[in-house]
Scaffold this active site. Sequence first.
Site, short mmCIF file in Angstrom:
data_model
loop_
_atom_site.label_atom_id
_atom_site.label_comp_id
_atom_site.label_asym_id
_atom_site.label_seq_id
_atom_site.Cartn_x
_atom_site.Cartn_y
_atom_site.Cartn_z
N GLY A 144 0.80 -1.09 -0.03
CA GLY A 144 0.03 0.05 0.23
C GLY A 144 0.73 1.45 0.03
O GLY A 144 0.31 2.17 0.11
N GLY A 145 2.26 1.17 -0.03
CA GLY A 145 3.10 2.38 0.07
C GLY A 145 3.28 3.07 -1.38
O GLY A 145 3.81 4.23 -1.39
N THR A 146 3.00 2.45 -2.18
CA THR A 146 3.46 2.86 -3.66
C THR A 146 2.22 2.60 -4.89
O THR A 146 1.16 1.72 -4.47
CB THR A 146 4.63 2.09 -4.26
OG1 THR A 146 4.42 0.89 -4.41
CG2 THR A 146 5.74 2.23 -3.15
N GLY A 147 2.47 3.09 -5.87
CA GLY A 147 1.51 2.84 -7.19
C GLY A 147 -0.05 2.75 -7.01
O GLY A 147 -0.39 3.45 -6.38
N LEU A 148 -0.40 1.59 -7.45
CA LEU A 148 -1.92 1.53 -7.35
C LEU A 148 -2.46 1.08 -5.93
O LEU A 148 -3.46 1.43 -5.55
CB LEU A 148 -2.37 0.11 -8.23
CG LEU A 148 -1.78 0.30 -9.77
CD1 LEU A 148 -2.34 -0.80 -10.59
CD2 LEU A 148 -2.52 1.66 -10.43
N ARG A 183 6.28 -12.79 1.92
CA ARG A 183 6.90 -14.27 1.60
C ARG A 183 7.26 -14.89 2.82
O ARG A 183 7.06 -16.28 2.84
CB ARG A 183 8.21 -14.13 0.65
CG ARG A 183 7.77 -13.51 -0.55
CD ARG A 183 9.16 -13.29 -1.30
NE ARG A 183 9.95 -12.22 -0.80
CZ ARG A 183 10.89 -11.53 -1.36
NH1 ARG A 183 11.35 -11.98 -2.55
NH2 ARG A 183 11.41 -10.43 -1.11
N TYR A 190 -3.39 -11.34 -17.93
CA TYR A 190 -2.84 -12.74 -18.42
C TYR A 190 -2.83 -13.76 -17.34
O TYR A 190 -2.24 -14.97 -17.34
CB TYR A 190 -1.32 -12.64 -18.91
CG TYR A 190 -0.58 -11.80 -17.86
CD1 TYR A 190 0.12 -12.51 -16.87
CD2 TYR A 190 0.06 -10.54 -18.24
CE1 TYR A 190 1.01 -11.99 -15.67
CE2 TYR A 190 1.05 -9.88 -17.16
CZ TYR A 190 1.44 -10.83 -16.10
OH TYR A 190 2.49 -9.93 -15.20
N GLY A 235 -5.36 -3.60 -16.83
CA GLY A 235 -4.72 -3.25 -17.87
C GLY A 235 -3.51 -2.53 -17.64
O GLY A 235 -3.02 -2.47 -16.48
N SER A 268 16.15 -17.91 -12.65
CA SER A 268 16.70 -18.87 -11.89
C SER A 268 15.64 -19.36 -10.81
O SER A 268 14.81 -18.60 -10.81
CB SER A 268 18.13 -18.37 -11.08
OG SER A 268 17.48 -17.19 -10.10
#
Length: 279
Positions: A17-21, A69, A148, A190, A106
């Site tokens: 929630g700290g960036t972008g969308l 993670r 996708y 999108g 990898s």
Amino acid sequence: MFRADLLEGKRILITGGGTGLGKAMGRRYLELGAELFICGRREEVLAETAKEHRAATGGRVDFAACDIRDPEAVERMIEAGFAVGPIDILVNNAAGNFLAKAEDVSHRALDAVIGIVLHGAAYCTLACGKRWIASGRRGVVLSIVTTYAWTGSGYVLPSAMAKAGVLAMTQSLAVEWGPKGIRTVAIAPGPFPTEGAWSRLAPRPDMARELETRNPLGRPGEHIELANLAAFLVSDEAGYINGDVVTIDGGEWLKGAGQFSWAGRLTEAEWRAMRPKKK
Ligand code: HXC
Ligand code: NAP
């Protein structure tokens, strides 16, 4: 577009929630009366976003640094979030992605992306869901996937695999948890330019332009357009939408899928030449 109290009384956790969308959705949720709890790995980014949100809206914003993670870190983060006040809505927004040829990926790169996108979303969803079920509370899980997730995509293999899994989680839990008052929904965006996505996925300016404009509307999405959809879907007004994914991409994937979509590039003269000659 919405009542100013649409999300009044709702406490919303947004991963990433700290960036972008995630930041854009958080701002809209606050404007509509919600309380926010945001997480991400970088504490300084979260602190800065929380400060900006509070200054702009006067709303309550809590944050916690957490690498989703790590299932134990997620448990601690969600326990701390619920301790302040029960979380009503989870937005699985955090993601990792990069453009790479599959043969160059990898096992650590595969694990990095699948760990964030699929495992992280599942850890957060299960941690919230268990608490909702134990206490008989209703809940909503909104997951941000991609178009996708259904089709797969070359050159983003780990992300495509992981987003398909999040889609399966959304659909599976809609059936299993629907009877318990928990809705699971998703958005497939999108192109919505963000620093995080574009720095990793648009290596050349011409590719960024193509990504932004190849859809039938010829423009990228605006963050507020996605934030409004995300507000509707988590609100009680969308109470009968469960297990579905709303695509917001200007028609991009349909254009890619239609066998003759390229015909829009023909000139007027070429169209005329194809018409039957008048007898
Ligand atoms: C090949 C790469 C790579 C690349 C990293 N790796 N970038 N391999 N090509 N471009 C490999 C590393 O070499 C390493 O493997 C492994 O991945 C882990 O890398 P780290 O840097 O140690 O991992 P970490 O710091 O955990 O970073 C995770 C990350 C990173 C996913 C690699 O990009 C990140 O933090 N992303 C978060 C934000 C983000 O991606 N936002 C965009 C979301 S956009 P080895 O084997 O060398 O150790 C999106 C939708 C897009 O999802 C749709 C747009 C229309
Ligand atoms: P972004 O700004 O890079 O957002 C990703 C966020 O996830 C960051 O805030 C990042 O913060 C956080 N994050 C990454 N790894 C994490 C981890 N291990 N633990 C906790 N948080 C982690 O990218 P975005 O474009 O806004 O993407 C947001 C969502 O939209 C993603 O799910 C993405 O797949 C989806 N999406 C975006 C687009 C688009 O056009 N932008 C299109 C389709 C789908 P830290 O780095 O501080 O951890």
